[in-house]
Design a protein around this motif. Sequence first.
Motif, mmCIF file in Angstrom:
data_model
loop_
_atom_site.group_PDB
_atom_site.id
_atom_site.type_symbol
_atom_site.label_atom_id
_atom_site.label_comp_id
_atom_site.label_asym_id
_atom_site.label_seq_id
_atom_site.Cartn_x
_atom_site.Cartn_y
_atom_site.Cartn_z
ATOM 1 N N LYS A 44 6.728 9.292 -9.314
ATOM 2 C CA LYS A 44 6.707 8.064 -8.512
ATOM 3 C C LYS A 44 5.321 7.825 -7.917
ATOM 4 N N THR A 45 4.686 8.893 -7.422
ATOM 5 C CA THR A 45 3.343 8.776 -6.844
ATOM 6 C C THR A 45 2.311 8.509 -7.933
ATOM 7 N N PRO A 105 8.097 6.118 4.815
ATOM 8 C CA PRO A 105 7.973 4.847 4.091
ATOM 9 C C PRO A 105 7.010 3.860 4.740
ATOM 10 N N ALA A 153 2.604 4.862 -8.852
ATOM 11 C CA ALA A 153 2.061 4.022 -7.779
ATOM 12 C C ALA A 153 0.532 4.031 -7.832
ATOM 13 N N THR A 154 -0.032 5.208 -8.072
ATOM 14 C CA THR A 154 -1.491 5.314 -8.166
ATOM 15 C C THR A 154 -2.010 4.514 -9.344
ATOM 16 N N PRO A 170 1.150 4.086 3.268
ATOM 17 C CA PRO A 170 0.828 3.676 1.898
ATOM 18 C C PRO A 170 1.284 4.754 0.916
ATOM 19 N N ASP A 171 1.883 4.347 -0.203
ATOM 20 C CA ASP A 171 2.476 5.346 -1.103
ATOM 21 C C ASP A 171 1.444 6.132 -1.909
ATOM 22 N N THR A 172 0.179 5.748 -1.815
ATOM 23 C CA THR A 172 -0.881 6.509 -2.488
ATOM 24 C C THR A 172 -1.785 7.243 -1.493
ATOM 25 N N GLY A 225 3.656 13.317 -2.417
ATOM 26 C CA GLY A 225 4.540 12.162 -2.293
ATOM 27 C C GLY A 225 4.707 11.829 -0.820
ATOM 28 N N VAL A 226 4.578 10.564 -0.471
ATOM 29 C CA VAL A 226 4.665 10.140 0.934
ATOM 30 C C VAL A 226 6.119 10.216 1.400
ATOM 31 N N LYS A 227 6.334 10.899 2.521
ATOM 32 C CA LYS A 227 7.701 11.035 3.069
ATOM 33 C C LYS A 227 8.044 9.897 4.024
ATOM 34 N N SER A 250 1.819 16.470 2.605
ATOM 35 C CA SER A 250 2.736 15.571 3.320
ATOM 36 C C SER A 250 3.688 16.322 4.242
#
Length: 370
Positions: free
Chosen positions: A299-300, A276, A303-304, A279-281, A272-274, A207
């Motif tokens: 958190k990731t 927003p 979400a997964t 998609p968070d996965t 982890g997606v920086k 990321s």
Amino acid sequence: MTTPTAALSAAGVSIWLDDLSRTRITSGNLADLIASRNVVGVTTNPTIFANAITNPDDTSYDGQVAQLAESGATPEEAIFEATTQDVRDALDVFRPVWEETGHVDGRVSIEVSPDLAHDTEGTIAQAKELWAKVDRPNLLVKIPATKAGLPAITAAIAAGISVNVTLIFSLERYAEVIDAYLAGLEQAQAAGIDLSTIQSVASFFVSRVDTETDKRLTAIGTDEALALKSKAGLANARLAYELYEQTFAGDRAAALLAAGANRQRPLWASTGVKDPALPDTLYVTELVAADVVNTMPEKTLEATYDHGVVTGDTVTGTYDESRAVFAGLAAVGVDFADVTQVLEDEGVAKFIDSWHELLGQVREGLEAQR
């Protein structure tokens, strides 16, 4: 019903948690994540330990800090004692996983001091010290992929120490990392060490590549540039997997594998997606391939588990498309070699800052007990 994390595991991805604290171990949370989220390993770094040890709501370190203060320990000695205890205890939690996976997973990483990032001999000495202190076969010692780190990786592998190579951003540096690993195996073989006991992963950051590249694309601002946003991280990682496949299919690696050596698996870090808007996965479901590790912040991971869509291999077969991304970046004026150098420099600096913040906090804690 199969969960997304179970599907990810079945597709050949080893799920590691990018976090560790004493409370996570003693509360049973870590064991629960192994049972319910298919977690088979843990990575740590100075920032993670700084967050754990200096958390005002976490009193699990207070007793040990008091004992260390009474013994006259320095902040460095106190951190060494606290972090190696946490890693040792976590390794014991993962011991059944280590056995069940044929000694491949069930791994926990601990990093050499970030202050040693440009000190080859200091890194080698501390890698040996950490390996001896923790004294668990499923440990990985983390060494950064700086120029000074490369010969340290070779020396550690040659000594029979399993290594997690961290802070890899470019394909060129990744090729050097694989070479350092193979050279270490060759030296270990010459020394009569059982190659099957040595494991290694190469941590390729994802990321952060998009964060830095997208900043430059936004500044360029053309339609062609903006169309390339959020594509470099995946393309870079996918081409790293191609390099992994090619190198470990070569004659040099084949001779070592025939002697019992293990492939150095690619590990996707910084997943982890920086942004927003993404998609968070994204950096999980789009980097599925056999024999890779994905180390996720909690958190990731959650979400997964909750809504990740695992469709099988999303890496092999994408290489031409990935190369086209880099051709596009060059065409709009992004110097990707500069991107990766900036990221390496920043990555080392961030870990050094976290390390010194941790030293300061521990120093205050020790002085308060004296």
